[in-house]
Write a protein that holds these residues in place. Structure first.
Motif, PDB file in Angstrom:
ATOM      1  N   MET A 154      -4.057  -3.767  -6.009  1.00  0.00           N
ATOM      2  CA  MET A 154      -3.289  -3.041  -7.018  1.00  0.00           C
ATOM      3  C   MET A 154      -1.833  -3.470  -7.023  1.00  0.00           C
ATOM      4  O   MET A 154      -1.263  -3.798  -5.978  1.00  0.00           O
ATOM      5  CB  MET A 154      -3.352  -1.527  -6.744  1.00  0.00           C
ATOM      6  CG  MET A 154      -4.710  -0.910  -6.929  1.00  0.00           C
ATOM      7  SD  MET A 154      -4.706   0.848  -6.450  1.00  0.00           S
ATOM      8  CE  MET A 154      -3.464   1.500  -7.602  1.00  0.00           C
ATOM      9  N   THR A 167     -12.810   1.456  -5.758  1.00  0.00           N
ATOM     10  CA  THR A 167     -11.356   1.312  -5.641  1.00  0.00           C
ATOM     11  C   THR A 167     -10.640   2.525  -6.217  1.00  0.00           C
ATOM     12  O   THR A 167      -9.717   3.072  -5.593  1.00  0.00           O
ATOM     13  CB  THR A 167     -10.884   0.040  -6.367  1.00  0.00           C
ATOM     14  OG1 THR A 167     -11.504  -1.106  -5.766  1.00  0.00           O
ATOM     15  CG2 THR A 167      -9.377  -0.108  -6.284  1.00  0.00           C
ATOM     16  N   GLU A 219     -11.195   5.475  -3.804  1.00  0.00           N
ATOM     17  CA  GLU A 219     -10.405   5.401  -2.570  1.00  0.00           C
ATOM     18  C   GLU A 219      -8.923   5.619  -2.836  1.00  0.00           C
ATOM     19  O   GLU A 219      -8.248   6.301  -2.050  1.00  0.00           O
ATOM     20  CB  GLU A 219     -10.635   4.053  -1.885  1.00  0.00           C
ATOM     21  CG  GLU A 219     -11.997   3.923  -1.249  1.00  0.00           C
ATOM     22  CD  GLU A 219     -12.081   2.773  -0.281  1.00  0.00           C
ATOM     23  OE1 GLU A 219     -12.712   2.940   0.781  1.00  0.00           O
ATOM     24  OE2 GLU A 219     -11.521   1.703  -0.571  1.00  0.00           O
ATOM     25  N   PHE A 220      -8.407   5.083  -3.931  1.00  0.00           N
ATOM     26  CA  PHE A 220      -6.992   5.318  -4.228  1.00  0.00           C
ATOM     27  C   PHE A 220      -6.744   6.789  -4.514  1.00  0.00           C
ATOM     28  O   PHE A 220      -5.695   7.338  -4.152  1.00  0.00           O
ATOM     29  CB  PHE A 220      -6.533   4.461  -5.408  1.00  0.00           C
ATOM     30  CG  PHE A 220      -5.039   4.480  -5.597  1.00  0.00           C
ATOM     31  CD1 PHE A 220      -4.191   4.011  -4.603  1.00  0.00           C
ATOM     32  CD2 PHE A 220      -4.470   4.972  -6.761  1.00  0.00           C
ATOM     33  CE1 PHE A 220      -2.803   4.036  -4.758  1.00  0.00           C
ATOM     34  CE2 PHE A 220      -3.100   4.997  -6.934  1.00  0.00           C
ATOM     35  CZ  PHE A 220      -2.263   4.529  -5.933  1.00  0.00           C
ATOM     36  N   PHE A 275       0.829  -1.197   0.000  1.00  0.00           N
ATOM     37  CA  PHE A 275       0.000   0.000   0.000  1.00  0.00           C
ATOM     38  C   PHE A 275       0.870   1.257   0.000  1.00  0.00           C
ATOM     39  O   PHE A 275       0.640   2.187  -0.785  1.00  0.00           O
ATOM     40  CB  PHE A 275      -0.916  -0.007   1.217  1.00  0.00           C
ATOM     41  CG  PHE A 275      -1.708   1.259   1.408  1.00  0.00           C
ATOM     42  CD1 PHE A 275      -2.834   1.512   0.648  1.00  0.00           C
ATOM     43  CD2 PHE A 275      -1.322   2.203   2.355  1.00  0.00           C
ATOM     44  CE1 PHE A 275      -3.574   2.682   0.820  1.00  0.00           C
ATOM     45  CE2 PHE A 275      -2.047   3.371   2.537  1.00  0.00           C
ATOM     46  CZ  PHE A 275      -3.177   3.603   1.762  1.00  0.00           C
ATOM     47  N   VAL A 291      -8.205  -1.643  -3.244  1.00  0.00           N
ATOM     48  CA  VAL A 291      -6.922  -0.937  -3.286  1.00  0.00           C
ATOM     49  C   VAL A 291      -5.766  -1.896  -3.026  1.00  0.00           C
ATOM     50  O   VAL A 291      -4.697  -1.785  -3.662  1.00  0.00           O
ATOM     51  CB  VAL A 291      -6.910   0.217  -2.257  1.00  0.00           C
ATOM     52  CG1 VAL A 291      -5.511   0.795  -2.105  1.00  0.00           C
ATOM     53  CG2 VAL A 291      -7.889   1.311  -2.674  1.00  0.00           C
ATOM     54  N   ASP A 292      -5.960  -2.878  -2.149  1.00  0.00           N
ATOM     55  CA  ASP A 292      -4.883  -3.818  -1.819  1.00  0.00           C
ATOM     56  C   ASP A 292      -4.599  -4.809  -2.934  1.00  0.00           C
ATOM     57  O   ASP A 292      -3.629  -5.571  -2.860  1.00  0.00           O
ATOM     58  CB  ASP A 292      -5.224  -4.575  -0.533  1.00  0.00           C
ATOM     59  CG  ASP A 292      -5.165  -3.671   0.695  1.00  0.00           C
ATOM     60  OD1 ASP A 292      -4.387  -2.699   0.665  1.00  0.00           O
ATOM     61  OD2 ASP A 292      -5.897  -3.929   1.667  1.00  0.00           O
TER      62      ASP A 292
END
Length: 277
Positions: free
Chosen positions: A148, A187, A190-191, A84, A145-146
């Motif tokens: 990515m 996603t 949030e990113f 992250f 997000v995790d």
């Protein structure tokens, strides 16, 4: 204490908070708001950067648990925390470098109502295009997000560079860029939030350092009012946006951008509104 000035600062703070994280360009709205409120001069540009910090504090407060678990996990070698952090730093770097190299030229040449309006309109059509592609694709490659990888983060970071042009929208560039790369709306949204933390904090620190000579103790009430109203309005907006993207598309924002941009051009060219600060 100038109550009119504080009221203007509060209005600017609300504009910042409501527009920073949705794909409509907070910088563009702040330029137009400053013109309407007649808040000219170099100091207003510094004020705009400072109130962006207030908006970022809303993200920090809403995602405090996630951010703290990341900080706590790094010394332990937590894989998720490390991935992250690396992704956020990779996504942050391209726009940060471009900003340091070109921001003075951009502010001098492109911070005009006409450029903002054109950015609004162009960004609106890009959102419509991205939503059409998303509908055709159906499923998304990246669901969280995790999930990515570093190349996803780099591509989003490169797209974010386009947002240095006022009116394009930093959040719009990163969200729509993420969607085009295969992320779902939540996603990508949030990113975009997480990328905003180093991006806007870094911009605030850089501008405060570079223009500290413009500051005085008399400015403290104006800056505090602007930051607080930006934080409160951003907190409300982000909570609403997360619910919105779970069930809706960004098409309404696209049409808002197109119509608003056209109105700016029409009123400016017709001489009905003087958008010059």
């Amino acid at each position: 204490m100038d109550l009119i000035l504080l009221l203007k600062a509060a209005i600017m703070g609300v504009v910042e908070g409501l527009t920073e994280f949705i794909p409509v360009s907070s910088t563009g709205h702040l330029i137009l708001a400053a013109a309407l409120l007649k808040m000219p001069g170099e100091k207003i540009k510094l004020f705009e950067v400072v109130i962006q910090t207030g908006a970022i504090l809303a993200i920090v407060s809403l995602y405090a648990e996630r951010l703290w678990s990341t900080v706590a996990g790094l010394p332990r070698g937590d894989v998720v925390a490390r991935r992250f952090t690396v992704n956020v730093l990779i996504g942050f770097f391209p726009a940060a470098l471009a900003g340091v190299l070109f921001i003075d030229v951009i502010k001098a040449v492109l911070f005009t109502p006409t450029v903002v309006a054109m950015g609004f309109i162009a960004g609106g059509f890009v959102i419509l295009w991205a939503e059409r592609l998303q509908a055709r694709r159906g499923t998304s490659r990246v669901e969280a997000v995790d999930d990515m990888c570093w190349t996803d983060a780099l591509k989003v970071g490169l797209v974010q560079c386009v947002a240095l042009v006022p009116g394009v929208s930093r959040s719009g560039a990163t969200i729509i860029g993420g969607m085009l790369l295969g992320m779902n709306r939540r996603t990508a949204t949030e990113f975009s939030f997480f990328l905003a933390i180093p991006m806007l904090f870094g911009a605030a620190v850089y501008d405060l350092y570079k223009h500290h000579h413009l500051l005085s103790s008399a400015d403290i009430p104006m800056f505090v009012v602007g930051m607080v109203t930006a934080w409160l309005s951003a907190w409300v907006c982000v909570r609403w946006l997360l619910r919105f993207v779970s069930t809706s598309t960004f098409v309404p924002f696209a049409w808002y951008r197109i119509v608003f941009g056209a109105l700016i051009l029409l009123t400016a060219w017709g001489g009905w509104i003087d958008w010059t600060p």
